[in-house]
Motif scaffolding. Sequence first.
Motif: not given
Length: 389
Positions: A42-71
């Motif tokens: 689709q010819g998008q720039t790397i800035i667009t790619f990183l911007g879109i994919t980084s928005l999923v990080i909060p949803a990942l943290i929501l699942i990973i944070a309790p496990i990271a606390l246990m570790i």
Amino acid sequence: MGSIDKYIFRTTLASFALVLISLTGVIWITQALRGIDLMTSQGQTIITFLGITSLVIPALILIIAPIALMIAISHTLNKLATDSEIIVMNAAGFSPFRLFRPFFFATCVVAAMVAFIGSYLAPDGMRRIKQWDAEITADVLTNILQPGRFAQLDQNLTIRIRERLPGGVLGGIFVDDRRDPKERVTIIADHGTVLKTDSGSFLVLEDGNLERFEAGKRDPALVAFGRYAFDMSKFSNQGRDVTLGIRERYLWELLSPSPDDPVYQQLPGQFRAELHDRFMAPIYPFAFAALTFAFLGAPRTTRQSRNFSIGGSIFAVFGLRMAGFACSVMAVKSPMAAVVQYLMLAVAIGAGMWIILGSVVVEPPAALMEAINKSNARLARLFGRPVTA
């Protein structure tokens, strides 16, 4: 907090941050690779790619944070035990419950972070992804047109592009427009870009030629241009009308959904299950912390093995989380599944606190340890080398 509490509190949160960043980074990379076509096809720039994919990080943290606390708690307790600090603190009058206090404060910080992410940050990131993705893929120029292929956008309109260049530039553009029965327009341009304005979308062509065949005339009109705007508003959608899914809703939108919401009318069970998941997300850190400390927080000498306690804490935490995932799925159809999940968390926290308050040392049964020792002895004789119990 005293100096010991501050030391344990800082060590736990530092370990938590390191584990959280590491796990989130690894999982984010696997998720980001799925969207690599944004740059390739689709010819998008790397800035667009990183911007879109980084928005999923909060949803990942929501699942990973309790496990990271246990570790992090496991690492801190193991460090304290290895340096015999737990034994010293216990001899100085620190009860297991008193030692648990800095871990409880660290858990409160993690729970507050998870609550904020679950109620606002994660759904906000998901809805931004949906909006951004709609703006990218809704336009026909980034969705249908493929390099080297003739795309018939309308009954008498054909467009072809040779390649997609960085920055969203389209190279080698051919347009054949026969929609007007009185004339036929053929355009060839070296390159062009898509321009979106309030009045519509335009394919801005540069460095090309326009050939116009008018009905009743023998010779065509040929025009060389440096810049020409071709109206594409009919085939473009700015992505303003985006239907939000359940995970894109803020907590207050799940608490009080509009009765006229078509998604709510169609999937009321999923609204209920998602709402309970948001409520329970900040409780999981407390359950994980209580279970982990119950297995590993008791004072032991360096001669006493901690392998059973570590394995037991991992089994208890992951068993609780897997049961929680199962209950979340069943809560879509059965409201009682959410009640079961609340009860599981309450039992886990209650059992952990009972062990901590009672200074109970969680050890395997003597018969089990004897069987393990005998097995180790057989292995030692089999391989001809000593195996310590």
